[in-house]
Structures are given as structure tokens and as C-alpha cells.
Design a protein around this motif. Structure first.
Motif, short mmCIF file in Angstrom:
data_model
loop_
_atom_site.label_atom_id
_atom_site.label_comp_id
_atom_site.label_asym_id
_atom_site.label_seq_id
_atom_site.Cartn_x
_atom_site.Cartn_y
_atom_site.Cartn_z
N LEU A 138 0.80 -1.19 -0.13
CA LEU A 138 -0.01 0.08 0.00
C LEU A 138 0.84 1.35 -0.03
N ILE A 139 1.85 1.42 0.77
CA ILE A 139 2.78 2.50 1.06
C ILE A 139 3.34 2.79 -0.34
N GLU A 140 3.87 1.72 -0.92
CA GLU A 140 4.53 1.71 -2.43
C GLU A 140 3.80 2.30 -3.53
N ARG A 141 2.58 2.47 -3.24
CA ARG A 141 1.40 2.74 -4.31
C ARG A 141 1.28 4.32 -4.07
N SER A 142 1.98 4.89 -3.21
CA SER A 142 1.79 6.39 -2.77
C SER A 142 1.94 7.39 -3.83
N LYS A 143 1.16 8.22 -3.90
CA LYS A 143 1.30 9.50 -5.03
C LYS A 143 1.12 10.62 -4.38
N ALA A 144 1.53 11.88 -4.67
CA ALA A 144 1.17 13.36 -4.26
C ALA A 144 0.83 13.89 -5.25
N LYS A 145 -0.38 14.77 -5.00
CA LYS A 145 -1.05 15.53 -5.96
C LYS A 145 -0.74 16.98 -5.64
N MET A 146 0.00 17.70 -6.26
CA MET A 146 0.29 19.21 -6.22
C MET A 146 -0.61 19.85 -6.98
N ILE A 147 -1.45 21.08 -6.42
CA ILE A 147 -2.01 22.09 -7.33
C ILE A 147 -1.48 23.57 -6.81
N TRP A 148 -1.13 24.28 -7.73
CA TRP A 148 -0.80 25.67 -7.45
C TRP A 148 -1.34 26.62 -8.64
N ASP A 150 0.08 29.96 -10.45
CA ASP A 150 1.48 30.61 -10.73
C ASP A 150 1.19 32.24 -10.63
N ARG A 151 2.16 32.82 -11.16
CA ARG A 151 2.05 34.41 -10.76
C ARG A 151 1.08 35.01 -11.49
N ASP A 152 0.49 34.43 -12.59
CA ASP A 152 -0.43 34.91 -13.45
C ASP A 152 -1.86 34.57 -13.04
N GLY A 153 -2.10 33.85 -11.83
CA GLY A 153 -3.28 33.21 -11.51
C GLY A 153 -3.79 32.03 -12.33
N VAL A 154 -2.78 31.38 -13.06
CA VAL A 154 -3.21 30.21 -13.85
C VAL A 154 -3.02 29.12 -12.98
N THR A 155 -3.82 28.11 -12.78
CA THR A 155 -3.92 26.91 -12.04
C THR A 155 -3.26 25.75 -12.56
N HIS A 156 -2.40 25.31 -11.84
CA HIS A 156 -1.45 24.12 -12.35
C HIS A 156 -1.68 22.65 -11.47
N GLN A 157 -1.68 21.50 -11.97
CA GLN A 157 -1.90 20.38 -11.32
C GLN A 157 -0.65 19.27 -11.90
N GLU A 158 0.07 18.57 -10.80
CA GLU A 158 1.09 17.76 -11.21
C GLU A 158 0.64 16.38 -10.19
N ILE A 159 0.73 15.21 -10.73
CA ILE A 159 0.61 14.12 -9.66
C ILE A 159 1.82 13.41 -9.97
N ILE A 160 2.39 13.14 -8.78
CA ILE A 160 4.00 12.61 -8.55
C ILE A 160 3.80 11.29 -8.00
N GLU A 161 4.31 10.21 -8.64
CA GLU A 161 4.60 8.97 -8.15
C GLU A 161 5.59 8.90 -7.43
N MET A 162 5.58 8.43 -5.99
CA MET A 162 6.42 8.04 -5.07
C MET A 162 6.88 6.96 -4.88
N LYS A 163 8.15 6.41 -4.59
CA LYS A 163 8.81 5.40 -4.35
C LYS A 163 9.42 5.33 -3.04
N ILE A 164 9.56 4.09 -2.42
CA ILE A 164 10.10 3.83 -1.17
C ILE A 164 11.72 4.08 -1.23
N SER A 165 12.15 5.28 -0.52
CA SER A 165 13.79 5.12 -0.74
C SER A 165 14.65 4.62 0.55
N TYR A 166 13.76 4.41 1.70
CA TYR A 166 14.30 3.85 3.06
C TYR A 166 13.34 3.17 3.34
#
Length: 173
Positions: A138-148, A150-166
Motif C-alpha cells: 500500500l505504501i509503495e503505491r503512494s502518490k502526491a497531487k500538487m495544485i498551485w 502561478d504568478r499569473d493566476g493560472v492553476t497547475h496540477q501535477e501528480i507525482i508517483e512516489m517510491k520507497i527510498s528507505y
């Protein structure tokens, strides 16, 4: 002479009782520590996306509690692209379940994303019977969703797959 023998016998009995009481206290302390540490698992995850890197995201699992967080975020773009942002959110998903989130928004001013990337905070709570099994798959299927924004008010989204490093596991004694 009889008084001296009686006095010695009473003194020995008191010493034996004191030692027995101290032994019980020490045994109970050791068993309490074993319960606290039994089944301890620590995972540290990282991930890399187009705009963001995530490092040192931690999941600490004990038999009855879980703690998530303490991630560091690194923005890969130009700092002035997000310096005046008025919205930022960070969501962690394990499997299909959102488990940790943080969001900042403001009206009429920036949310200071760049000043708050070194430690995204953490959350701790009890493990309930309704939770899915908190195991490595379950833990190794973790991901992060970033929404922000920018300086012009445009919304961006990115999904980042994570992996266990330790990972570290203490099975107990």
C-alpha cells in the motif's frame, strides 16, 4: 544473640522483599517498552515530477498509531513563477485513499509557498479497524497531487508517483 539473629533475619526478609518489588517494576517497564516498539515500521518516500520533487516523506506505523508527513518539497521552476501565488495544495494518496493534505490560499496577497517548502508538517492518529492493511504494497503505491497557481493566476496540477527510498522495521522482542 537471639535478638541479633532475629534482627538479621528481619533485615534479610526486608531486603528480599525490596528486591522482589524492584524486579517486578523493572520487568513491567521492559514489557511496556516492548509493546511501544513492537511492530514499528518506518518508510521514507521520494518522488520527482516535472515541476516538483518530494523528499523525506515519512510514514511511521506502530501497532495502534500512524504518523505521516515531514516532507520537503523542491520547486524545479523559477522562484518568481510561484512567488506571488495565491493558492497551493499538497495531497498524499495511498492506494486510492487520500491520507494527508495541506492547502494554503489567500486573497489580495501571496501564500509564500517558497518560505514553507522545507517541512510540510505531519499528522498522527490511531489506526482503526476500518483502515486498509498498512503494509509495504500500500505504501509503495503512494502518490502526491500538487495544485498551485502561478504568478499569473493560472492553476497547475501535477501528480507525482512516489517510491520507497528507505525502510526500517523493528519486529520487537
Amino acid at each position: 544473640m537471639i535478638k541479633k539473629k532475629r534482627y538479621t533475619a528481619v533485615l534479610i526478609a526486608i531486603l528480599l522483599m525490596t528486591n522482589a518489588i524492584l524486579l517486578v517494576i523493572v520487568i513491567n517497564q521492559k514489557s511496556d517498552q516492548a509493546v511501544l516498539r513492537e511492530g514499528l515500521r518506518l518508510y521514507e518516500l521520494e518522488g520527482s515530477g516535472q515541476h516538483w520533487d518530494i523528499v523525506h516523506y515519512k510514514v511511521l506505523i506502530t501497532p495502534d498509531r500512524i504518523k505521516r508527513g515531514s516532507a520537503k518539497l523542491i520547486y524545479k521552476g523559477q522562484p518568481d513563477d510561484i512567488e506571488d501565488s495565491d493558492y497551493f495544495s499538497f495531497l498524499i494518496i495511498e492506494g486510492q485513499n487520500p491520507v494527508y493534505s495541506q492547502a494554503s490560499s489567500s486573497t489580495g496577497g501571496p501564500v509564500s509557498i517558497l518560505n514553507n517548502l522545507d517541512d510540510m508538517g505531519s499528522i498522527e492518529g490511531p489506526i482503526s479497524d476500518d483502515d486498509p492493511p498498512l503494509d509495504r504494497p500500500l505504501i509503495e503505491r503512494s502518490k502526491a497531487k500538487m495544485i498551485w497557481n502561478d504568478r499569473d493566476g493560472v492553476t497547475h496540477q501535477e501528480i507525482i508517483e512516489m517510491k520507497i527510498s528507505y525502510e526500517y522495521e523493528y519486529a520487537g522482542s
